[in-house]
Design an enzyme around this catalytic site. Sequence first.
Site, PDB file in Angstrom:
ATOM      1  N   LYS A  49      -5.085   6.015 -12.207  1.00 31.51           N
ATOM      2  CA  LYS A  49      -3.815   5.531 -12.789  1.00 31.51           C
ATOM      3  C   LYS A  49      -4.056   4.277 -13.620  1.00 31.51           C
ATOM      4  O   LYS A  49      -3.472   4.085 -14.671  1.00 31.51           O
ATOM      5  CB  LYS A  49      -2.809   5.241 -11.683  1.00 31.51           C
ATOM      6  CG  LYS A  49      -1.408   5.319 -12.209  1.00 31.51           C
ATOM      7  CD  LYS A  49      -0.462   4.393 -11.529  1.00 31.51           C
ATOM      8  CE  LYS A  49       0.000   3.302 -12.398  1.00 31.51           C
ATOM      9  NZ  LYS A  49       0.087   2.037 -11.720  1.00 31.51           N
ATOM     10  N   LEU A  60       0.816  -1.224   0.000  1.00 26.84           N
ATOM     11  CA  LEU A  60       0.000   0.000   0.000  1.00 26.84           C
ATOM     12  C   LEU A  60       0.846   1.270   0.000  1.00 26.84           C
ATOM     13  O   LEU A  60       1.893   1.335   0.643  1.00 26.84           O
ATOM     14  CB  LEU A  60      -0.927   0.006   1.223  1.00 26.84           C
ATOM     15  CG  LEU A  60      -1.864  -1.202   1.341  1.00 26.84           C
ATOM     16  CD1 LEU A  60      -2.751  -1.066   2.573  1.00 26.84           C
ATOM     17  CD2 LEU A  60      -2.721  -1.375   0.091  1.00 26.84           C
ATOM     18  N   HIS A  61       0.381   2.258  -0.746  1.00 20.98           N
ATOM     19  CA  HIS A  61       1.071   3.551  -0.818  1.00 20.98           C
ATOM     20  C   HIS A  61       0.022   4.668  -0.805  1.00 20.98           C
ATOM     21  O   HIS A  61      -1.190   4.394  -0.723  1.00 20.98           O
ATOM     22  CB  HIS A  61       1.960   3.616  -2.070  1.00 20.98           C
ATOM     23  CG  HIS A  61       1.252   3.256  -3.342  1.00 20.98           C
ATOM     24  ND1 HIS A  61       0.222   4.002  -3.869  1.00 20.98           N
ATOM     25  CD2 HIS A  61       1.404   2.195  -4.184  1.00 20.98           C
ATOM     26  CE1 HIS A  61      -0.196   3.448  -4.979  1.00 20.98           C
ATOM     27  NE2 HIS A  61       0.488   2.335  -5.196  1.00 20.98           N
ATOM     28  N   GLY A 101      -1.372   6.362  -2.982  1.00 20.28           N
ATOM     29  CA  GLY A 101      -2.463   6.195  -3.948  1.00 20.28           C
ATOM     30  C   GLY A 101      -3.610   5.410  -3.313  1.00 20.28           C
ATOM     31  O   GLY A 101      -4.783   5.800  -3.399  1.00 20.28           O
ATOM     32  N   HIS A 102      -3.253   4.301  -2.632  1.00 21.78           N
ATOM     33  CA  HIS A 102      -4.281   3.510  -1.939  1.00 21.78           C
ATOM     34  C   HIS A 102      -4.915   4.313  -0.806  1.00 21.78           C
ATOM     35  O   HIS A 102      -6.119   4.254  -0.586  1.00 21.78           O
ATOM     36  CB  HIS A 102      -3.674   2.234  -1.348  1.00 21.78           C
ATOM     37  CG  HIS A 102      -3.097   1.297  -2.364  1.00 21.78           C
ATOM     38  ND1 HIS A 102      -1.752   1.052  -2.475  1.00 21.78           N
ATOM     39  CD2 HIS A 102      -3.688   0.542  -3.325  1.00 21.78           C
ATOM     40  CE1 HIS A 102      -1.529   0.190  -3.438  1.00 21.78           C
ATOM     41  NE2 HIS A 102      -2.683  -0.147  -3.979  1.00 21.78           N
ATOM     42  N   SER A 126       2.875   0.358  -6.879  1.00 18.37           N
ATOM     43  CA  SER A 126       3.633  -0.591  -6.060  1.00 18.37           C
ATOM     44  C   SER A 126       4.885  -1.030  -6.802  1.00 18.37           C
ATOM     45  O   SER A 126       5.896  -1.391  -6.198  1.00 18.37           O
ATOM     46  CB  SER A 126       2.765  -1.804  -5.734  1.00 18.37           C
ATOM     47  OG  SER A 126       1.571  -1.371  -5.123  1.00 18.37           O
ATOM     48  N   ARG A 127       4.829  -1.023  -8.143  1.00 18.71           N
ATOM     49  CA  ARG A 127       5.974  -1.485  -8.940  1.00 18.71           C
ATOM     50  C   ARG A 127       7.121  -0.461  -8.972  1.00 18.71           C
ATOM     51  O   ARG A 127       8.211  -0.803  -9.427  1.00 18.71           O
ATOM     52  CB  ARG A 127       5.523  -1.827 -10.367  1.00 18.71           C
ATOM     53  CG  ARG A 127       4.680  -3.095 -10.415  1.00 18.71           C
ATOM     54  CD  ARG A 127       4.436  -3.578 -11.835  1.00 18.71           C
ATOM     55  NE  ARG A 127       3.864  -4.911 -11.848  1.00 18.71           N
ATOM     56  CZ  ARG A 127       2.565  -5.174 -11.962  1.00 18.71           C
ATOM     57  NH1 ARG A 127       1.687  -4.196 -12.051  1.00 18.71           N
ATOM     58  NH2 ARG A 127       2.138  -6.430 -11.967  1.00 18.71           N
ATOM     59  N   VAL A 179      -2.384   9.737  -7.763  1.00 18.38           N
ATOM     60  CA  VAL A 179      -1.497  10.424  -6.812  1.00 18.38           C
ATOM     61  C   VAL A 179      -0.076  10.319  -7.352  1.00 18.38           C
ATOM     62  O   VAL A 179       0.339   9.250  -7.816  1.00 18.38           O
ATOM     63  CB  VAL A 179      -1.604   9.793  -5.402  1.00 18.38           C
ATOM     64  CG1 VAL A 179      -0.673  10.495  -4.424  1.00 18.38           C
ATOM     65  CG2 VAL A 179      -3.041   9.855  -4.897  1.00 18.38           C
ATOM     66  N   GLY A 211      -8.361   3.730  -8.754  1.00 20.80           N
ATOM     67  CA  GLY A 211      -7.514   4.875  -9.103  1.00 20.80           C
ATOM     68  C   GLY A 211      -7.501   5.120 -10.607  1.00 20.80           C
ATOM     69  O   GLY A 211      -7.486   4.168 -11.398  1.00 20.80           O
TER      70      GLY A 211
END
Length: 283
Positions: free
Chosen positions: A149, A33-34, A36-37, A186-187, A176, A147
């Site tokens: 993205k 998780l980052h 964005g999440h 995540s990548r 984000v 998202g």
Amino acid sequence: MLIIRSIEKMQSYSKKALLKGKSIGFVPTMGALHEGHFSLIRAARKDNDLTAVSIFVNPAQFGPSEDLKKYPRNLAADLEKCRQEKVDVVFYPDAKQMYPKDYSTYVSVEGLSDLLCGTARPGHFKGVATVVTKLFNIVAPTTAYFGQKDAQQSVIIKRMVKDLNLPVAIKVMPTVREKDGLALSSRNTYLNKKDRIDATALNQSLNLAKLLVSGGLRDTRRIIERMHQLIARKSSAKVEYISIVNSETLKPVKKISGSCLVALAARIGKTRLIDNLIVRDAL
Ligand code: PAF
């Protein structure tokens, strides 16, 4: 915060909550998780009585030569972050439960799934549509959050929800970005120092597209050409595609008209990254 591993327990939790008239905001994730999440989780919390997050690295959406094994996993950190974000329930099933040995049912959103990323990742969106349908049936959310993205994923899920009359609202939240414009993913953790610098060229090329459109350029072939040139000049990225498409049908457009999605995928070293931006003829 509840952590539920069993499908039945998750279903019974949601059933009870819905019977009490509570709304459930749901953020499906593959973990790692980052921010964005977190932006999705915060939106879910703001709109709903309860917030549910799923963490499941879905094998069905990875091709045989893709990064399923090395996909970043850090459950302890993810759970801690969910606690900090005041998530009510985390659903964390295992693959055996989600896909038992005799598993044989898939959801395929035809047409939309073969375009853009679908060309290089055959079967990917079938895996996504299947797991998201299963998660919707298990978590029974009122609203689910995705998202921008993953623009193609969001379009496919919206179509699937409409076609299958699934009783869930879909909200797509803005991408984000890091300070230098790189879309959070995540990548990104796979990128070394040089890759990380090269990766900024992707967002820069999208900003260039926006600038060209606001300057009056409508010819998508010329916009795409300029984006390719910028990426080649500024990075070692190998572009898989740059496309300008109708933001609902995902079909390529020759001239910018209405709302168009400028989408790209590129390999930086061994890492495949995607990004996109919406442009409009009347900015
Ligand atoms: O966007 C993702 O992380 C995944 O594709 C999703 C929606 C959680 C399905 O596995």
